[in-house]
Design an enzyme around this catalytic site. Structure first.
Site, PDB file in Angstrom:
ATOM      1  N   SER A  39       0.830  -1.202   0.000  1.00  0.00           N
ATOM      2  CA  SER A  39       0.000   0.000   0.000  1.00  0.00           C
ATOM      3  C   SER A  39       0.872   1.262   0.000  1.00  0.00           C
ATOM      4  CB  SER A  39      -0.946  -0.052   1.204  1.00  0.00           C
ATOM      5  OG  SER A  39      -2.003   0.873   1.076  1.00  0.00           O
ATOM      6  N   ASP A 159      -5.882  -3.565  -1.966  1.00  0.00           N
ATOM      7  CA  ASP A 159      -4.825  -3.306  -0.980  1.00  0.00           C
ATOM      8  C   ASP A 159      -4.136  -4.583  -0.486  1.00  0.00           C
ATOM      9  OD1 ASP A 159      -3.305  -2.433   1.159  1.00  0.00           O
ATOM     10  OD2 ASP A 159      -4.925  -1.337   2.123  1.00  0.00           O
TER      11      ASP A 159
END
Length: 284
Positions: A39, A159
């Site tokens: 991320s 993510d």
């Protein structure tokens, strides 16, 4: 170049802490053979590996007032809280040019950690060409509920933190006997269960693995913390993380707070530099 794994946690805007640590590394000309970014950690690695000191920080804070960068306007008009066109094309190609040539000269391996929402498994996408592979970075940083699913080759992704928030095990599996882990969560942090996961079950009804991951995320994350602790005690892992809880939110608009957290990361790295050199001394 050190034959060591560099593992970076995500954390939204808290990633400026990691930017500070990495900018100190750039000042000391530290390079690592294998890098794993999750991320915001994947985004931080981009500027670190292009050796553009300060870029990670400025990309995070310089566009806070631009409605196309981050916020409700972007979410409602594009489906992404962080505008994909702005973050992954306009900024690197126009506003704050990315040094693609320097990145392409990097002799190590950079893996962007993503979550396959159909299988529920983490995947580690090698970034060979930053411009061509940019959607693999975008996928790693696409938060559930506030981001569109990202198509990459034959899969759909979100993510990486959903399935493998701190991929130390993967780095070790890849043969990295020593690793540096940079976290954005403070010392002593333990993830708590979500107060409700019903929205994930509804929103991702076509992808039930996402709901399962979010429901059990606190257990998976805390088990990873225990594993990191065991590796630190064994002398195989060097951990850098904030010493105290930050008042910076995952989506933070206060530039002063972000500047302070960035400086904290830089100073924490400086403070442990001698210990880090001792840890690295046999691996260059």
């Amino acid at each position: 170049m050190y034959e060591v794994g560099l593992v970076l946690e995500g954390g939204g805007m808290k990633g400026v802490y990691t930017c500070g640590v990495l900018d100190f590394f750039l000042d000391k000309e530290l390079e690592f053979r294998s890098c794993y970014g999750v991320s915001a950690g994947a985004c931080c690695l981009c500027s670190f590996l292009s050796k553009q000191k300060g870029r990670g920080y400025h990309v995070t804070v310089d566009y806070l007032e631009d409605k196309n960068y981050c916020g409700i306007y972007s979410l409602f008009t594009t489906g992404d809280l962080f505008g994909a066109e702005m973050c992954y094309h306009k900024i690197p190609e126009e506003l704050y040019p990315y040094d693609y040539d320097t990145y392409n000269g990097y002799q190590g391996n950079f893996y962007s950690v993503v979550t396959n929402i159909e299988t529920g498994r983490p995947e580690y996408i090698p970034i060979k060409d930053m411009k061509k592979d940019i959607d693999a970075i975008r996928a790693s940083a696409s938060l559930p509920l506030v981001s569109r699913n990202v198509k990459w080759k034959q899969g759909l992704y979100l993510d990486g933190g959903i399935s493998d928030a701190i991929p130390l095990r993967r780095s070790i599996k890849d043969g990295n006997k020593k690793n540096i882990v940079i976290m954005t969560k403070e010392t002593g942090y333990r993830r708590q269960p979500l107060s409700s996961t019903a929205i994930f079950k509804l929103w991702y009804r076509k992808y039930p693995k996402v709901y399962e991951l979010m429901k059990n995320r606190h257990n998976t994350y805390n088990e990873t913390l225990d594993y990191i602790d065991s590796q630190v005690k064994a002398g195989n892992t060097f951990l850098i993380q904030p010493k105290h809880k930050s008042n910076v939110g995952r989506i933070e608009k206060d530039r002063t707070k972000l500047e302070m957290l960035y400086q904290e990361g830089y100073q924490d790295a400086a403070g442990c530099y001698e210990s880090l050199l001792k840890f690295l001394e046999d691996d260059k």
